[in-house]
Scaffold this motif. Structure first.
Motif, PDB file in Angstrom:
ATOM      1  N   THR A 132      17.573   3.316 -36.919  1.00  0.00           N
ATOM      2  CA  THR A 132      16.486   4.094 -37.617  1.00  0.00           C
ATOM      3  C   THR A 132      14.902   3.818 -37.468  1.00  0.00           C
ATOM      4  N   LYS A 191      20.654   3.563 -43.746  1.00  0.00           N
ATOM      5  CA  LYS A 191      21.453   5.166 -43.588  1.00  0.00           C
ATOM      6  C   LYS A 191      21.814   5.360 -41.866  1.00  0.00           C
ATOM      7  N   GLN A 192      22.774   6.235 -41.947  1.00  0.00           N
ATOM      8  CA  GLN A 192      23.208   6.545 -40.538  1.00  0.00           C
ATOM      9  C   GLN A 192      22.201   7.567 -39.684  1.00  0.00           C
ATOM     10  N   ALA A 193      21.713   7.145 -38.543  1.00  0.00           N
ATOM     11  CA  ALA A 193      20.799   7.473 -37.664  1.00  0.00           C
ATOM     12  C   ALA A 193      21.417   8.874 -37.393  1.00  0.00           C
ATOM     13  N   ASP A 194      20.777   9.988 -37.214  1.00  0.00           N
ATOM     14  CA  ASP A 194      21.135  11.039 -36.798  1.00  0.00           C
ATOM     15  C   ASP A 194      21.882  11.189 -35.561  1.00  0.00           C
ATOM     16  N   ASP A 195      21.711  10.689 -34.586  1.00  0.00           N
ATOM     17  CA  ASP A 195      22.160  10.444 -33.246  1.00  0.00           C
ATOM     18  C   ASP A 195      23.178   9.293 -33.017  1.00  0.00           C
TER      19      ASP A 195
END
Length: 221
Positions: A132, A191-195
């Motif tokens: 991120t 947090k988990q990156a969107d990709d």
């Protein structure tokens, strides 16, 4: 162009173990960003600075020189000329690292070093905010997690093997607190990156997780 792999996830998810395995298999350099934060944390502890004293921690960053070296393919962390690789894996240092890493001056201290390593090498880099913030353009991003109970049990067994007498419930509580702190911090929260591809290792062996992540990386090449 170098190949960059970002592995993010909460404390105790097995990021370091898996990242080392994948790096060895793919002949990439493994960059343990957590070790860098732990080296700064060790310095703060040695200086007697409280984890909540952002002003003193920010000031102390000016006196810290952190560099990375490699011996037999293994990362070595050098703090002000001292190899501290074997001194930074205690619970005290880990908790100080988690607490102090929320401060922007601590993160800024290490950002350029981490990006420079990734620009010049094929790297597997693990941490909380690699996909991120540190390497937003990494070609492969993985969010590695596991249940709190699984992570606590793994840490408990690890400490038992070291001859210590850990308290499982305290370990679980520490993990929950670190999860909350890491995901709610103002600067670069976990947090988990969107990709990013989610991998839950709760019911997987080390070999299974390693192979799954290698498959993900190869699919992105």
């Amino acid at each position: 162009m170098s190949m960059n792999v970002a592995i993010d996830g909460p404390a105790g998810a097995g990021k370091s173990t898996i990242a080392k395995n994948v790096a060895a298999e793919m002949k990439y350099i493994y960059v343990d960003t957590g070790a860098m934060y732990r080296s700064l944390a060790l310095y703060f502890i040695r200086q007697g600075i409280d984890k909540d004293d952002e002003a003193k921690i920010s000031e102390a960053c000016k006196d810290c020189d952190v560099t990375i070296g490699y011996e037999d393919g293994k990362q070595q962390v050098i703090l002000n000329g001292e190899n501290v690789t074997g001194l930074i894996r205690t619970e005290e240092v880990g908790n100080m690292a988690s607490a102090s890493s929320v401060y922007k001056d601590v993160r800024a201290k290490l950002l350029n070093l981490q990006r420079k390593l990734a620009k010049e090498n094929d790297v597997i880099m693990d941490g909380r905010d690699i996909g991120t913030c540190i390497l937003p353009d990494a070609q492969a991003k993985i969010f590695l997690t596991a249940s709190v109970d699984t992570r606590a049990d793994r840490r408990y067994k690890e400490l038992i093997e070291k001859g210590e007498s850990p308290d499982l419930e305290k370990i679980k509580k520490d993990i929950e607190e670190r999860d909350y702190r890491d995901s709610h911090r103002e600067n670069a929260p976990l947090k988990q990156a969107d990709d990013a591809v989610l991998v839950d290792s709760s019911d997987m062996s080390i070999e299974e997780v390693t192979n799954a992540i290698i498959d993900i990386i190869k699919s992105k090449m």
